[in-house]
Design an enzyme around this catalytic site. Structure first.
Site, mmCIF file in Angstrom:
data_model
loop_
_atom_site.group_PDB
_atom_site.id
_atom_site.type_symbol
_atom_site.label_atom_id
_atom_site.label_comp_id
_atom_site.label_asym_id
_atom_site.label_seq_id
_atom_site.Cartn_x
_atom_site.Cartn_y
_atom_site.Cartn_z
ATOM 1 N N ARG B 13 0.840 -1.212 0.000
ATOM 2 C CA ARG B 13 0.000 0.000 0.000
ATOM 3 C C ARG B 13 0.868 1.253 0.000
ATOM 4 O O ARG B 13 0.472 2.276 -0.541
ATOM 5 C CB ARG B 13 -0.953 -0.009 1.188
ATOM 6 C CG ARG B 13 -0.243 -0.033 2.533
ATOM 7 C CD ARG B 13 -1.231 -0.057 3.674
ATOM 8 N NE ARG B 13 -0.545 -0.334 4.931
ATOM 9 C CZ ARG B 13 -1.005 0.042 6.121
ATOM 10 N NH1 ARG B 13 -2.133 0.687 6.221
ATOM 11 N NH2 ARG B 13 -0.330 -0.265 7.209
ATOM 12 N N SER B 40 -4.749 4.676 5.866
ATOM 13 C CA SER B 40 -4.569 3.267 5.498
ATOM 14 C C SER B 40 -4.121 3.116 4.051
ATOM 15 O O SER B 40 -3.415 2.184 3.707
ATOM 16 C CB SER B 40 -5.877 2.490 5.681
ATOM 17 O OG SER B 40 -6.247 2.490 7.038
ATOM 18 N N GLU B 61 -19.049 4.541 -0.028
ATOM 19 C CA GLU B 61 -18.292 4.000 -1.162
ATOM 20 C C GLU B 61 -19.097 4.006 -2.464
ATOM 21 O O GLU B 61 -18.527 4.183 -3.539
ATOM 22 C CB GLU B 61 -17.814 2.581 -0.849
ATOM 23 C CG GLU B 61 -16.794 2.494 0.290
ATOM 24 C CD GLU B 61 -17.434 2.487 1.673
ATOM 25 O OE1 GLU B 61 -18.691 2.443 1.767
ATOM 26 O OE2 GLU B 61 -16.698 2.534 2.674
ATOM 27 N N PHE B 86 -14.409 -3.117 0.456
ATOM 28 C CA PHE B 86 -15.325 -2.006 0.179
ATOM 29 C C PHE B 86 -15.129 -1.453 -1.232
ATOM 30 O O PHE B 86 -15.916 -0.626 -1.700
ATOM 31 C CB PHE B 86 -15.148 -0.896 1.220
ATOM 32 C CG PHE B 86 -15.084 -1.410 2.631
ATOM 33 C CD1 PHE B 86 -15.925 -2.416 3.045
ATOM 34 C CD2 PHE B 86 -14.157 -0.902 3.537
ATOM 35 C CE1 PHE B 86 -15.859 -2.920 4.334
ATOM 36 C CE2 PHE B 86 -14.086 -1.398 4.833
ATOM 37 C CZ PHE B 86 -14.926 -2.408 5.230
ATOM 38 N N ASP B 120 -8.266 -7.877 11.983
ATOM 39 C CA ASP B 120 -9.636 -7.378 11.802
ATOM 40 C C ASP B 120 -10.619 -8.503 11.466
ATOM 41 O O ASP B 120 -11.822 -8.369 11.663
ATOM 42 C CB ASP B 120 -9.692 -6.318 10.688
ATOM 43 C CG ASP B 120 -9.319 -4.935 11.207
ATOM 44 O OD1 ASP B 120 -9.242 -4.766 12.442
ATOM 45 O OD2 ASP B 120 -9.106 -4.025 10.379
#
Lengths: 281, 317
Positions: B13, B40, B61, B86, B120
């Site tokens: 990322r 993030s 979104e 998402f 998560d």
């Protein structure tokens, strides 16, 4: 301003086009199309600054996005008769290999269409993106949208409505076709949305109303007023009351003709009520 | 056999964030949108340098995807940023109608893909996104393997006209691709040539495939290792050529074996050169909480699993 009688006669031809398109293939959505005929004629013949030679980016042009794509018959008729494509092509509506798909799409390259719509509730988000692109491009033209009232039951609309209000997207005019009808009945019985004006205002919009959405003079007056409200820090909503099926007596004031085609006899009656003005395709 | 080493680990990322920041300087048509996950997605540098070209949509979104489609009308190249879950499942119909079917030049950039999101848990660990996105006509699907490749891919997709799904992740993984390696969409990268088995890997599993190749060599097995960073369009020629040589294949991905890279490889081989295949992938299951390493071990997505699959598939030749 164009001659009102000429615009009315334009609208009469559009109503003929709508019922003829739908009748030929025994499918499509005449009710909402007929109800929004005056709106489309006003928009494309009077209100918007647009170029029928069609360029997807539409820089320095007003743009229109149809969110409730099922009323494609009225959209196609007005686009064709505004010079976007040959009116003869209306005879291919919903047929194999046609650019006039059941619901509007960019996929077949039909001039005048900038986004696919049909799956409901997506048009305002797209229009907001286009409106933000106009701001980035220092393009002062406006973005127009149309939504069904029943369509506002889709949650994505409220994401978009919240965004537009919060971010002050003030170069958009979103019109809601308030005909009070949807497939399963009246909007009040299916899922009552309460006070739409109060809802939009609570989300930070400037809300105007056109009480007679099938009176073309009133539609033009209302949309011109809406234009005056743009550029003042708030998105503009027009709640436009129409009669579903307007102009064809047996289709009016009911949800029955939302997505149903007339038979031969019914077509004859509908056409008799709307005599040919600009010439049939 | 070529030896791959690394001096640093970094999250993919961050490669996306660096690529986006560079695009901010070099391409004034690139705009970015985010649904409340800018830290993030590592988007801070782009946003700081180009605040007018950034759109914060809030936790919405569906609206973000629609807005991205609209921003292309007027000539912009929108990059959307949120978690992979998402970016795909939550907004599938928006992507399908407003982006893919409408042919819009939107770059859907998805972080925290797969099990390596970790603690998560399954609500956030999408293992179906490659399948969802590759099924959309016209959609390009890319899953780079390290920081450098993710940065290069982020920059390269701006030059590609059409919708792209760019998938990357959260854990720090070895940086082993050259910083100056040109990213060619749809072009497989041969990492090691071999003769006994072809290992086709994507994303985080590419490094695991390299380690597996070393372990296999110690056992006297010669593995050909291919980095498939682009799942669609798939470099079918490279796959067929390799499997014609080795006679069998292991596919490796951090994704469900239904709908993933492995199935694309199977279809290619079924059409052109049928061969035994083993799948290193999750097997029709959701993930769960845990550290990335624990999860990759439990679900069989590491070098050991690739070695076992290779030994098994060779016996099936």
């Amino acid at each position: 301003m164009a001659n009102i009688e000429e615009l009315k006669s334009f609208a009469t031809q559009v109503r003929r086009d709508i019922v003829r398109q739908v009748h030929k293939v025994s499918s499509g959505h005449p009710g909402g199309s007929l109800g929004c005929t005056e709106f489309f004629v006003a928009l494309y013949q009077e209100i918007m600054d647009h170029d029928p030679s069609f360029n997807m980016d539409g820089v320095n042009e007003d743009l229109f996005f149809l969110s409730n794509g099922h009323i494609s018959p009225v959209f196609y008729s007005v686009l064709a008769r505004s010079g976007y494509f040959p009116v003869e092509e209306l005879g291919t509506f919903r047929m194999i290999d046609s650019r006039l798909q059941g619901h509007p799409t960019t996929h077949e390259g039909l001039p005048g269409i900038r986004i696919a719509s049909g799956s409901l509730g997506q048009g305002m988000s797209v229009a907001l993106g286009a409106a933000q692109a106009k701001k980035l491009n220092k393009d002062s033209k406006l973005v127009y949208t149309l939504h069904g009232d029943g369509e506002l039951q889709e949650g994505q609309n409220w994401e978009a409505i919240m965004y537009a209000g919060a971010k002050g997207v003030d170069n958009i005019i979103s019109t809601v076709d308030v005909n009070g009808q949807q497939i399963d009945g009246s909007t009040d019985t299916v899922l009552n949305m309460g006070d739409l004006k109060a809802k939009f205002e609570a989300f930070g919009w400037d809300v105007l109303e056109i009480a007679e959405g099938n009176d073309i003079e009133k539609v033009i007056e209302g949309l011109n007023e809406a234009k005056e409200h743009t550029g003042k820090g708030k998105p503009v909503c027009v709640l436009m009351t129409t009669v579903m099926g307007n102009g064809v007596d047996f289709m009016m004031h009911t949800h029955e003709w939302h997505g149903k085609a007339p038979n031969d006899e019914q077509l004859e009656s509908a056409l008799a009520q709307n005599p040919e003005t600009l010439g049939d395709y | 056999m070529k030896k791959y080493t690394y001096t640093e680990k970094q999250d993919t990322r961050s490669g996306f964030g660096a690529g986006l920041a560079e695009l901010g300087k070099t391409n004034d048509k690139v705009v970015a949108l985010c649904a409340d996950l800018t830290p993030s997605l590592k988007m801070a540098d782009f946003i700081e340098a180009n605040p007018e070209r950034f759109f914060q949509t809030g936790i919405a979104e569906a609206n973000m995807m629609g807005m991205a489609a609209g921003l292309t009308i007027g000539g912009y190249i929108p990059y959307t940023g949120t978690f992979a879950n998402f970016s795909t499942g939550r907004v599938y119909d928006q992507i399908r109608q407003s982006i893919a079917y409408s042919g819009k030049n939107v770059k859907i950039c998805a972080s925290h893909a797969g099990l390596t999101l970790g603690e998560d848990g399954a609500t956030h660990q999408i293992l179906e996104d490659i399948g969802l996105m590759k099924m959309l006509p016209g959609m390009t699907v890319i899953n780079p393997c390290d920081y450098n490749q993710t940065k290069a891919a982020t920059i390269a997709i701006a030059e590609h006209e059409g919708p792209v799904y760019l998938r990357f992740g959260r854990p720090k993984v070895p940086i082993f691709t050259p910083a100056d390696q040109k990213f060619e969409i749809g072009k497989a990268i041969m990492l090691n040539e071999g003769t006994d088995v072809t290992i086709i890997a994507t994303g985080h599993l590419v490094w695991e495939a390299i380690k597996a190749g070393e372990a296999l060599e110690e056992k006297g097995i010669s593995a050909e290792i291919i980095n498939i960073h682009t799942i669609k369009p798939l470099d079918e020629e490279a796959i067929i050529k390799s499997v014609k040589k080795t006679g069998c294949v292991v596919s490796a991905e951090e994704h469900n074996f239904l709908g993933g890279l492995g199935e694309s490889v199977s279809r290619t081989l079924a059409e052109h050169f049928p061969a035994p295949q083993e799948f290193v992938a999750t097997k029709d299951t959701f993930g769960e909480s845990g550290t990335p390493e624990q999860l990759m071990e439990k679900y069989g997505l590491n070098a050991e699993a690739i070695v076992a699959a290779s030994e098994k598939v060779i016996k099936r030749k």
